[in-house]
Scaffold this motif. Structure first.
Motif, PDB file in Angstrom:
ATOM      1  N   ILE A 109     -17.843 -15.196   4.595  1.00  0.00           N
ATOM      2  CA  ILE A 109     -16.638 -14.415   4.841  1.00  0.00           C
ATOM      3  C   ILE A 109     -16.889 -12.979   5.045  1.00  0.00           C
ATOM      4  N   TYR A 110     -16.797 -12.379   6.208  1.00  0.00           N
ATOM      5  CA  TYR A 110     -17.232 -11.151   6.551  1.00  0.00           C
ATOM      6  C   TYR A 110     -16.105 -10.148   5.990  1.00  0.00           C
ATOM      7  N   TYR A 111     -16.439  -9.263   5.461  1.00  0.00           N
ATOM      8  CA  TYR A 111     -15.402  -8.052   5.248  1.00  0.00           C
ATOM      9  C   TYR A 111     -15.599  -6.679   5.838  1.00  0.00           C
ATOM     10  N   PRO A 112     -14.497  -6.141   6.249  1.00  0.00           N
ATOM     11  CA  PRO A 112     -14.675  -4.702   6.838  1.00  0.00           C
ATOM     12  C   PRO A 112     -14.642  -3.791   5.728  1.00  0.00           C
ATOM     13  N   GLY A 113     -15.398  -2.790   6.247  1.00  0.00           N
ATOM     14  CA  GLY A 113     -15.669  -1.463   5.610  1.00  0.00           C
ATOM     15  C   GLY A 113     -16.273  -1.698   3.967  1.00  0.00           C
ATOM     16  N   ASN A 114     -15.646  -1.379   3.024  1.00  0.00           N
ATOM     17  CA  ASN A 114     -16.133  -1.343   1.512  1.00  0.00           C
ATOM     18  C   ASN A 114     -15.794  -2.947   1.210  1.00  0.00           C
ATOM     19  N   ARG A 115     -16.666  -3.782   1.187  1.00  0.00           N
ATOM     20  CA  ARG A 115     -16.567  -5.200   0.945  1.00  0.00           C
ATOM     21  C   ARG A 115     -15.821  -5.264  -0.328  1.00  0.00           C
ATOM     22  N   ILE A 116     -16.338  -4.887  -1.488  1.00  0.00           N
ATOM     23  CA  ILE A 116     -15.606  -4.959  -2.621  1.00  0.00           C
ATOM     24  C   ILE A 116     -14.053  -4.587  -2.759  1.00  0.00           C
ATOM     25  N   ASP A 117     -14.104  -3.201  -2.041  1.00  0.00           N
ATOM     26  CA  ASP A 117     -12.604  -2.808  -2.156  1.00  0.00           C
ATOM     27  C   ASP A 117     -11.871  -3.837  -1.475  1.00  0.00           C
ATOM     28  N   TYR A 118     -12.132  -3.974  -0.517  1.00  0.00           N
ATOM     29  CA  TYR A 118     -11.375  -5.224   0.507  1.00  0.00           C
ATOM     30  C   TYR A 118     -10.966  -6.642  -0.560  1.00  0.00           C
ATOM     31  N   ILE A 119     -11.976  -6.783  -1.006  1.00  0.00           N
ATOM     32  CA  ILE A 119     -11.737  -8.103  -1.717  1.00  0.00           C
ATOM     33  C   ILE A 119     -10.832  -7.759  -2.868  1.00  0.00           C
ATOM     34  N   ARG A 120     -10.786  -6.771  -3.607  1.00  0.00           N
ATOM     35  CA  ARG A 120     -10.052  -6.320  -4.693  1.00  0.00           C
ATOM     36  C   ARG A 120      -8.614  -6.118  -4.285  1.00  0.00           C
ATOM     37  N   ARG A 121      -8.528  -5.402  -3.101  1.00  0.00           N
ATOM     38  CA  ARG A 121      -7.150  -5.576  -2.370  1.00  0.00           C
ATOM     39  C   ARG A 121      -6.621  -7.048  -2.199  1.00  0.00           C
ATOM     40  N   LEU A 122      -7.137  -7.890  -1.684  1.00  0.00           N
ATOM     41  CA  LEU A 122      -6.951  -9.131  -1.353  1.00  0.00           C
ATOM     42  C   LEU A 122      -6.544  -9.880  -2.663  1.00  0.00           C
ATOM     43  N   LYS A 123      -7.218  -9.677  -3.716  1.00  0.00           N
ATOM     44  CA  LYS A 123      -7.163 -10.317  -5.073  1.00  0.00           C
ATOM     45  C   LYS A 123      -5.773  -9.875  -5.627  1.00  0.00           C
ATOM     46  N   ALA A 124      -5.478  -8.492  -5.593  1.00  0.00           N
ATOM     47  CA  ALA A 124      -4.556  -7.882  -5.820  1.00  0.00           C
ATOM     48  C   ALA A 124      -2.958  -8.543  -5.334  1.00  0.00           C
ATOM     49  N   LYS A 125      -3.101  -8.739  -4.060  1.00  0.00           N
ATOM     50  CA  LYS A 125      -2.021  -9.468  -3.314  1.00  0.00           C
ATOM     51  C   LYS A 125      -1.747 -10.802  -3.838  1.00  0.00           C
ATOM     52  N   LEU A 126      -2.851 -11.544  -4.279  1.00  0.00           N
ATOM     53  CA  LEU A 126      -2.716 -13.002  -4.441  1.00  0.00           C
ATOM     54  C   LEU A 126      -2.059 -13.011  -5.938  1.00  0.00           C
ATOM     55  N   CYS A 127      -2.399 -12.039  -6.678  1.00  0.00           N
ATOM     56  CA  CYS A 127      -1.962 -12.007  -8.322  1.00  0.00           C
ATOM     57  C   CYS A 127      -0.468 -11.250  -8.461  1.00  0.00           C
ATOM     58  N   GLN A 128       0.035 -11.052  -7.152  1.00  0.00           N
ATOM     59  CA  GLN A 128       1.402 -10.446  -7.406  1.00  0.00           C
ATOM     60  C   GLN A 128       2.371 -11.615  -8.054  1.00  0.00           C
ATOM     61  N   THR A 129       3.694 -10.965  -8.408  1.00  0.00           N
ATOM     62  CA  THR A 129       4.597 -12.146  -8.652  1.00  0.00           C
ATOM     63  C   THR A 129       4.785 -13.057  -7.891  1.00  0.00           C
ATOM     64  N   SER A 130       4.813 -12.464  -6.481  1.00  0.00           N
ATOM     65  CA  SER A 130       4.827 -13.586  -5.216  1.00  0.00           C
ATOM     66  C   SER A 130       3.953 -12.993  -4.371  1.00  0.00           C
ATOM     67  N   CYS A 131       3.273 -13.851  -3.359  1.00  0.00           N
ATOM     68  CA  CYS A 131       2.370 -13.460  -2.396  1.00  0.00           C
ATOM     69  C   CYS A 131       2.641 -14.545  -1.210  1.00  0.00           C
ATOM     70  N   GLN A 132       3.183 -13.844  -0.363  1.00  0.00           N
ATOM     71  CA  GLN A 132       3.447 -14.592   0.997  1.00  0.00           C
ATOM     72  C   GLN A 132       2.417 -14.568   1.869  1.00  0.00           C
ATOM     73  N   ILE A 133       1.972 -15.733   2.265  1.00  0.00           N
ATOM     74  CA  ILE A 133       0.798 -15.790   3.332  1.00  0.00           C
ATOM     75  C   ILE A 133       1.502 -16.562   4.497  1.00  0.00           C
ATOM     76  N   VAL A 134       1.005 -16.004   5.763  1.00  0.00           N
ATOM     77  CA  VAL A 134       1.301 -16.750   7.013  1.00  0.00           C
ATOM     78  C   VAL A 134       0.267 -17.080   7.710  1.00  0.00           C
TER      79      VAL A 134
END
Length: 487
Positions: A109-134
């Protein structure tokens, strides 16, 4: 006749025939097939081999350079096992071989910009009380294919349950839920161009489709009272997580007349109500303490609203909506009604969008300019969706390997590797993560091995059920490894 003259004649014919190869080149037909031949001014073509046919004749067989070939063979017996056809909550096709997959080499998986920062933001979304994916995609995800597997893995990792979205009028095999609708339902899809022209409006909502139980008519006052219904039950064929949900949503809009609704839980009347008839988008919501064995909905009225679909979710955790668009290339969004799309987005509140398109354009690509226009158009549509969902993150899953026929030989479509590279380049410029399914499969001509191993269909385009699980697991393992590597 003298033997020398016979020999000279044969040599002359062979030289002449070989000389014709110098005038032969590759041409793409209207159906997307790559053919070798001599093209004349009137667009007729004489099928004739090009000079590189000599090199092909000396090949004993197509090179099986698929780097996942060993992976597929090592897992073949496990994947074929019918007991894993529909996995229980604690099951997986992961074994030692898959766990040892070097996901940063193949299928990265290729990530834009700061790779680590992007993955952290992605992980934060998944760890929310509810995470909606379309998950938007073409026929590769129809019937919850790929989406269903990834949803199950994410819900196992981050909690959650339920199948998410599905239409009332189901037009393809659906294993995620058992739904039986009355016969008077019809489906309208924005990605069906012929049908779209007949409707006369562009309000198709977040899921780009809706169902109605009455036809369109100019004189609605004379229309009779019509009844319609649908019954929902958890599907025993689906993953265990998908069979547990407590939140029901009936999404509708374009209601301008009285519509009564009755909801039954396990045969007992739960609620009698009336839908809001102001023409705007609404979500009729119900909550349950435990998953009902059966939900029945009865509707009655003269003119049907547009029902965008049903959602069934757990109260928390990961939710993933599967939105399959057969034949689509991902460029319809900007033609839909923005206000209607935004209203539905505000209710569903997607955190992550996964786009999976490109395969339907490949057979018709003939120039680099066409390729550039397509990718730019796809990114432009993703930006349109982003405008309606400013806090959402985006990921693009490129098409897998696809092969065409060239003089009886299977070969990757010429523009597919270029599309893969261009998608990657444009995604990284536009804050979109990119998963190369083409690379994950093994690159050029990989589809040949996937078909031979029973992992893809005979059309050399679509995955088989076993192949769907494998490519879904490869994608999930790439994502899982990246998420696990950051705090």
């Amino acid at each position: 006749m003298h033997p020398k003259k016979i020999l000279l004649f044969l040599v002359s014919v062979l030289v002449a025939l070989f000389g014709m190869t110098l005038f032969s080149s590759y041409h793409t037909t209207a159906s997307g097939m790559v053919r070798e031949g001599i093209l004349f001014a009137n667009n007729t073509m004489l099928r004739y081999p090009t000079p590189d046919i000599l090199g092909m004749l000396f090949k004993a067989q197509e090179k099986e350079n698929n780097k996942l070939d060993k992976l597929i063979k090592d897992n073949k017996e496990h994947i074929v096992d019918e007991k894993t056809e529909y996995l229980a909550e604690n099951d997986s096709i992961v074994n030692d071989t898959l766990q040892k997959l070097e996901t940063n080499v193949e299928g990265k998986i290729y990530y834009p910009g700061n790779r680590i920062d992007y993955i952290r933001r992605l992980k934060a979304k998944l760890c929310q009380t509810s995470c909606q994916i379309v998950h938007y995609g073409d026929s590769q995800i129809e019937g919850d294919r790929i989406t269903g597997y990834v949803r199950n893995r994410l819900q196992l990792a981050y909690a959650g349950g339920g199948p998410g979205f599905f239409p009332i009028k189901v037009v393809y095999n659906q294993n995620s839920i058992n739904i039986v609708a009355s016969a008077n339902w019809s489906r309208y899809a924005f990605f069906d161009r012929k049908q779209r022209r007949k409707v006369g409006h562009d309000k198709y909502g977040l899921f780009a489709t809706y169902s109605r139980f009455t036809p369109y008519a100019k004189d609605t006052a004379s229309m009779p009272i019509t009844k319609a219904s649908f019954v929902l039950k958890p599907s025993k064929k689906s993953y265990a997580r998908l069979q547990h949900y407590t939140q029901f949503g009936l999404h509708y809009g374009n209601a301008h007349s009285h519509i009564s609704i009755k909801v039954y839980e396990d045969g007992n009347i739960l609620k009698t109500d009336t839908l809001i008839a102001d023409g705007k988008y609404h979500n009729y919501k119900l909550n349950f303490t435990t998953t009902p064995n059966e939900i029945k909905v009865e509707l009655e009225g003269r003119v049907s609203p547009d029902f965008y679909g049903i959602t069934l979710d757990a109260s928390s955790g990961v939710r993933v909506d599967n939105v399959a668009m057969r034949g689509e290339a991902g460029r319809i969004f900007t033609r839909m009604n923005y206000e209607n799309y935004h209203q539905m987005s505000a209710d569903r509140r997607p955190d992550i969008f996964i786009f999976q398109f490109g395969g339907n354009t490949i057979p018709y690509m003939k120039t680099d300019l066409q390729l550039k226009d397509y990718v730019e158009g796809l990114i432009f549509n993703m930006k349109w969706v982003k405008r309606a969902n400013p806090n959402a993150m985006f990921m693009l899953l490129g098409p897998g390997d696809m092969t065409t026929s060239r003089n009886g030989q299977r070969m990757t479509y010429p523009f597919l590797p270029k599309l893969n590279d261009l998608m990657k380049e444009e995604c990284l410029k536009n804050d979109v993560a990119f998963f190369s399914m083409y690379e994950a499969m093994g690159g050029e001509n990989a589809m040949i091995t996937w078909v031979k191993e029973g992992m893809a269909a005979a059309d050399y385009v679509h995955f088989s059920p076993k192949g769907t699980k494998l490519i879904s697991e490869v994608f999930y393992q790439c994502l899982h490894n990246d998420l696990a590597a950051v705090d």
